[in-house]
Scaffold this motif. Sequence first.
Motif, PDB file in Angstrom:
ATOM      1  N   ALA A  70       0.958  -1.155   0.020  1.00 36.86           N
ATOM      2  CA  ALA A  70       0.063   0.139   0.125  1.00 36.86           C
ATOM      3  C   ALA A  70       0.815   1.198  -0.056  1.00 36.86           C
ATOM      4  O   ALA A  70       0.539   2.269  -0.770  1.00 36.86           O
ATOM      5  CB  ALA A  70      -1.047   0.011   1.239  1.00 36.86           C
ATOM      6  N   GLU A  87       2.659   1.585  -3.545  1.00 38.01           N
ATOM      7  CA  GLU A  87       1.779   2.079  -4.592  1.00 38.01           C
ATOM      8  C   GLU A  87       1.401   3.525  -4.177  1.00 38.01           C
ATOM      9  O   GLU A  87       1.533   4.199  -5.506  1.00 38.01           O
ATOM     10  CB  GLU A  87       0.489   1.275  -4.642  1.00 38.01           C
ATOM     11  CG  GLU A  87       0.732  -0.443  -5.048  1.00 38.01           C
ATOM     12  CD  GLU A  87       0.973  -0.492  -6.265  1.00 38.01           C
ATOM     13  OE1 GLU A  87       0.798   0.368  -7.126  1.00 38.01           O
ATOM     14  OE2 GLU A  87       0.980  -1.792  -6.742  1.00 38.01           O
ATOM     15  N   ALA A  88       1.435   3.895  -2.934  1.00 37.57           N
ATOM     16  CA  ALA A  88       1.114   5.365  -2.772  1.00 37.57           C
ATOM     17  C   ALA A  88       2.384   6.108  -2.995  1.00 37.57           C
ATOM     18  O   ALA A  88       1.934   7.490  -3.386  1.00 37.57           O
ATOM     19  CB  ALA A  88       0.670   5.360  -1.339  1.00 37.57           C
ATOM     20  N   ASP A 125       4.700   5.493  -5.674  1.00 36.76           N
ATOM     21  CA  ASP A 125       5.041   5.200  -6.981  1.00 36.76           C
ATOM     22  C   ASP A 125       6.278   4.494  -6.924  1.00 36.76           C
ATOM     23  O   ASP A 125       7.307   4.386  -7.907  1.00 36.76           O
ATOM     24  CB  ASP A 125       4.924   6.360  -7.789  1.00 36.76           C
ATOM     25  CG  ASP A 125       3.916   7.058  -8.006  1.00 36.76           C
ATOM     26  OD1 ASP A 125       2.912   6.556  -8.250  1.00 36.76           O
ATOM     27  OD2 ASP A 125       3.753   8.232  -7.919  1.00 36.76           O
TER      28      ASP A 125
END
Lengths: 384, 128
Positions: A28, A31-32, A34
Amino acid sequence: MELTREEESALKGEQGETMQTAYRILVATGEATDADKLIPIEWAHLAGVNYNTIGDAGEEFLSGISKNARVKVKTTLNPMGFDIDNVSNYNLDENFISKQLSIKNSYEAMGVIPSFSCIPYEIFDIPKNGTQVAFAESNAAIHANSYDNLKTNKESAFSALASALTGKSPYSSLRKEDTPNITIRMNVKNPNELTYGMLGFFAGKVGDTSVNISGLGEMDNRQCKAMCGGMGTSGTCAKFIFGEGDSNCEKIDFDEKELQNIHDELNTAEKGDIITLGSPQLGLDEISDLVGKLKGRSFQKRCMVFTPRTIKEQARKIGYTNELERAGCEILSDCCTCLTPLISKDSVDAVTTNSIKGAFYLKNSNGVGVNLKSLSQIIEDETR
Amino acid sequence: MKVLVSGKVQGIVLKSKDSINFLGTVDKKTGIISDKNHDLFEKSLKDIILVFPSGVGSSVGAYTIYSIKSNNTAPLAMICQKADLTVATGCALANIPLIIISDEEFSSIESGMNISLDTDSTNPLHYQ
């Protein structure tokens, strides 16, 4: 994000619930921010230790996972709420003490080194240049990236814990070659540690993930720490790059006017009822310097001095703690000015400090007034 | 679209135009928004699909998300316009599915819609 087969398996829960939660946090976070993959790290430094900040939910979560979770890499941690050696002098309620001790026990059960310090870069050996670490404490992450040749994201308490349990961290911008969005030109003459703290605070406001900074002269350790502490307080930026930067990079001056603006924002009292020194906690050279500056004089008010336990032990052997206690200082280990429950607005209207980081949290979390002064000024005004 | 925490759920949308500071504005026992100035004031987050621009405020807010999940008052899933670390880590801790969607898709979702979300599917969002 590209995950290895083993990482995928952990994320599916095939290596137990704790590993699954840890990988969920890393994915998480990655992904947040990059990131395209996870990479190995060699050292994690955790935040989320003080009961004042994590509360009952944090205490319960840590108590739960500590039953089977164990750290995979060297892991150190931030200050907690008090120093067990003198907590009885500070009127803390029983609930706070027992919840804080539960948090301490949970971290120790997981194999975390009980350093309770926000200056890991001063009390542990620094690994070789370019080593990937995961530091959650903002001043420590900024110090690691800017002065210690280490690489870390500005981790959250959760991503650092997940990194400790897995030995991995998202490969995000600050681990790669980062391009600063702005260059700050230091344009204030005769700076002291307060000036550098405010420069850092300013940089945190205008910087994205890193900033170029030019016009700095020789700085001592106290000034470097002040700058890192200030930056970590005001934003998400986590690296100083020393130099003018690219000619295309936007330039901005840090001058007397900007200095005054930040001073006006954080300095809310004409004088303090007590003095605090240490946010970040004081290192041995700062303790030595303080003893030197005192020259036998004594504080005329309460003065709380925050320093890691290992530094306090070294200072005791050299005779510094005797001298500080003679001067009226209360020496506290394992905790810090920042988010301390030991200063309450019920008993204190305002605090004098030379820390921008401390000032921010004293004002916003403790709700007390703040009187900013450099250490030299504090010694001149508040000792006899 | 970006998947931060995966999962599969179906439920009714509760949408906020305001960002959410989980630490200050959500009651960690009841999952009810307690901030008078928030557009979801007095609304419960329990068992809905929460759609909001992004999280703001202290990263410790992640523990609030963990708390409401532990107290069975958490949303089934969250859908945001912008990723932020507090909501990302909070949903990861609590195992609440979380996706980030485009501005266009965000503006097309309204409160009361029945949505099914399956992050493993090639087309994760379905409107019933």
